[in-house]
Design an enzyme around this catalytic site. Structure first.
Site, short mmCIF file in Angstrom:
data_model
loop_
_atom_site.label_atom_id
_atom_site.label_comp_id
_atom_site.label_asym_id
_atom_site.label_seq_id
_atom_site.Cartn_x
_atom_site.Cartn_y
_atom_site.Cartn_z
N LYS A 156 37.47 -29.22 6.38
CA LYS A 156 38.08 -28.11 7.51
C LYS A 156 37.33 -26.98 7.94
O LYS A 156 37.95 -25.98 8.17
CB LYS A 156 39.49 -27.72 6.84
CG LYS A 156 40.21 -28.80 6.14
CD LYS A 156 40.34 -30.22 6.99
CE LYS A 156 40.83 -30.25 8.30
NZ LYS A 156 40.64 -31.35 9.02
N GLY A 194 34.98 -27.31 10.42
CA GLY A 194 34.31 -27.53 11.49
C GLY A 194 33.59 -28.61 11.88
O GLY A 194 32.71 -29.05 12.60
N HIS A 250 30.99 -34.83 3.14
CA HIS A 250 31.63 -33.66 2.54
C HIS A 250 30.98 -33.18 1.00
O HIS A 250 31.43 -32.43 0.34
CB HIS A 250 32.90 -33.62 2.48
CG HIS A 250 33.66 -33.46 3.54
ND1 HIS A 250 33.40 -32.66 4.64
CD2 HIS A 250 34.81 -34.14 4.30
CE1 HIS A 250 34.26 -32.71 5.71
NE2 HIS A 250 35.12 -33.67 5.36
N ARG A 278 33.24 -21.97 6.18
CA ARG A 278 34.20 -20.87 7.11
C ARG A 278 34.78 -20.06 6.27
O ARG A 278 34.91 -20.43 5.01
CB ARG A 278 35.25 -22.16 7.64
CG ARG A 278 36.30 -21.51 8.57
CD ARG A 278 37.25 -22.70 8.88
NE ARG A 278 38.07 -22.05 10.08
CZ ARG A 278 39.13 -23.01 10.30
NH1 ARG A 278 39.26 -24.07 10.12
NH2 ARG A 278 39.54 -22.33 11.65
N TYR A 323 31.67 -21.15 10.72
CA TYR A 323 32.45 -21.41 11.74
C TYR A 323 32.53 -20.21 12.66
O TYR A 323 32.54 -20.33 13.95
CB TYR A 323 33.62 -21.92 11.02
CG TYR A 323 34.85 -22.25 12.16
CD1 TYR A 323 34.97 -23.64 12.67
CD2 TYR A 323 35.65 -21.59 12.72
CE1 TYR A 323 35.89 -24.12 13.57
CE2 TYR A 323 36.62 -21.67 13.78
CZ TYR A 323 36.98 -23.31 14.10
OH TYR A 323 37.96 -23.64 14.99
N LYS A 331 44.37 -25.69 15.82
CA LYS A 331 44.37 -24.41 16.68
C LYS A 331 43.05 -23.92 16.91
O LYS A 331 42.91 -23.31 17.66
CB LYS A 331 45.13 -23.29 15.86
CG LYS A 331 46.54 -23.12 16.01
CD LYS A 331 47.01 -21.89 15.30
CE LYS A 331 48.61 -21.61 15.17
NZ LYS A 331 48.81 -20.35 14.54
P1 A3P Z 1 42.07 -25.26 12.37
O1 A3P Z 1 43.02 -26.25 11.52
O2 A3P Z 1 42.24 -23.70 11.87
O3 A3P Z 1 42.80 -25.33 13.80
P2 A3P Z 1 37.24 -30.45 10.28
O4 A3P Z 1 36.64 -30.84 11.74
O5 A3P Z 1 36.14 -29.81 9.23
O6 A3P Z 1 38.48 -31.17 9.64
O7 A3P Z 1 37.90 -29.10 10.58
C1 A3P Z 1 38.94 -28.87 11.44
C2 A3P Z 1 39.18 -27.44 11.98
O8 A3P Z 1 38.38 -27.49 13.20
C3 A3P Z 1 40.45 -27.21 12.67
O9 A3P Z 1 40.92 -25.85 12.47
C4 A3P Z 1 40.14 -27.76 13.88
O10 A3P Z 1 41.36 -27.26 14.99
C5 A3P Z 1 38.96 -27.07 14.27
N1 A3P Z 1 38.28 -27.78 15.21
C6 A3P Z 1 38.30 -29.16 15.90
N2 A3P Z 1 37.52 -29.31 16.94
C7 A3P Z 1 36.96 -28.12 17.21
C8 A3P Z 1 36.24 -27.70 18.26
N3 A3P Z 1 35.72 -28.57 19.02
N4 A3P Z 1 35.75 -26.41 18.33
C9 A3P Z 1 36.28 -25.49 17.51
N5 A3P Z 1 37.23 -25.77 16.19
C10 A3P Z 1 37.42 -27.21 16.30
#
Ligand code: A3P
Length: 321
Positions: A67, A69, A133, A155, A221, A288
């Site tokens: 989570k 990025g 991970h 993050r 992030y 988001k």
């Molecule tokens: P939020 O839940 O705060 O919106 P991961 O990819 O490690 O699972 O992390 C997911 C997080 O990255 C989520 O954060 C998601 O919305 C965000 N995310 C996904 N794609 C992204 C992008 N292209 N640019 C920026 N943030 C992104």
């Protein structure tokens, strides 16, 4: 040989039986092994790739805290490294495939069902990019000792927790009673979630990066959100494929930033409607993408608790989150 496989299964079952056990935020069993929490199938896959992965020096590993990025970093790394392998931006693979299809997880995809998968045929583009991970201490020595590069991302833990909370609620197992935000937060602070504890994972990569900055790129992030173009340039330099003057003039960096942006990726059909092999809808990886969204959910006492933990854990490491 079947005998070997059976005895390994027995050994693994024993390992699980002797490991402390708890539940993930989504109600799944987690096991505490060598300082971190794992789902059993995933731990099995991790042990498999620790034993069997034979990386090339040209391989790139995307290592992330869940989570933080991962999806974005997969898209960025792929776009930077493979930028000359498709005819034009209209043919960019990210318009057809999800980032998790183009860069697969070692533990959730490649080694999940198979202790020694055929990585050669699995990766269409070159160089090979894998993601994981696992904490730094779990990376196989074959990765640590080879020339392959590691790109790490973390993050702010408050945003990470809120992202995890929503993600886990999306994938909650049938019949599991959802945890309240309070209960989930308490678990998070105790480090009880898949690949937790957070600070141990982050500090493992932080220390390794201090010792070997040419091998590990440490990204946050929030910094990517603040200035993506500079980070795309740095990433390209780190990976040994800096942008040429001609590419700069053509706006290749800005184009990569755009294709990999949250706004673009979340509108791609595959990311809206597709599914990850594990059965998780791709859409849940796009929520988001805001910095500071925690302030809409965490109470002042939660914030105080986590701030204390941040101070205590990061101490004089030189890292700020
Ligand atoms: P939020 O839940 O705060 O919106 P991961 O990819 O490690 O699972 O992390 C997911 C997080 O990255 C989520 O954060 C998601 O919305 C965000 N995310 C996904 N794609 C992204 C992008 N292209 N640019 C920026 N943030 C992104």
């Amino acid at each position: 040989p079947d005998d070997l496989e059976e005895s390994w299964d027995d050994e693994f079952q024993k390992l699980l039986q002797t490991s402390p056990k708890d539940r993930s935020l989504a109600g799944l069993d987690l096991y505490f092994y060598q300082g971190f929490w794992f789902k059993s199938r995933v731990l099995k896959a991790v042990i498999s790739f620790q034993e069997h992965l034979r990386p090339f020096d040209s391989d790139v590993i995307i290592a992330t805290v869940p989570k933080c990025g991962t999806t974005w970093l997969k898209a960025l790394t792929f776009s930077v490294l493979c930028r000359n392998q498709f005819a034009s931006d209209e043919n960019h693979p990210l318009l057809t495939f999800g980032p998790h299809q183009l860069v697969r997880f070692l533990e959730y995809d490649l080694y999940y069902n198979n202790p020694s998968p055929d990585l050669e045929n699995d990766c269409v583009y070159r160089p090979r990019i894998f993601s994981t991970h696992v904490p730094y201490s779990f990376l196989p020595t074959s990765i640590k000792d080879s020339g392959c590069k590691i790109v790490f991302a973390c993050r702010n833990p408050m945003d990470m927790f809120i992202s995890l909370w929503f993600f886990q609620n999306n994938i909650i197992v049938e019949n599991a009673v959802p945890l309240s935000l309070d209960e989930a937060f308490d678990k998070f602070c105790h480090g009880i979630y898949e690949f937790g504890p957070f600070f141990d994972q982050v500090l493992g990569y932080w220390k390794a990066c201090q010792e070997n900055p040419d091998k590990i790129l440490f990204l946050q992030y929030e910094d990517l959100k603040e200035d993506i173009n500079s980070h795309i340039r740095n990433l390209a330099v780190f990976l040994g494929v800096p942008f040429t003057e001609e590419e700069e003039e053509q706006g290749v960096v800005e184009e990569i930033a755009k294709i990999c942006s949250f706004e673009s990726l979340k509108e791609v059909e595959m990311n809206k409607k597709g599914m990850h092999a594990s059965g998780i809808p791709n859409s849940v990886f796009f929520r988001k993408a805001k910095v500071g969204d925690w302030s809409n959910y965490l109470t002042p006492s939660m914030v105080e608790r986590l701030e204390k933990l941040i101070q205590e854990k990061l101490g004089d490491s030189g890292l700020t989150l």
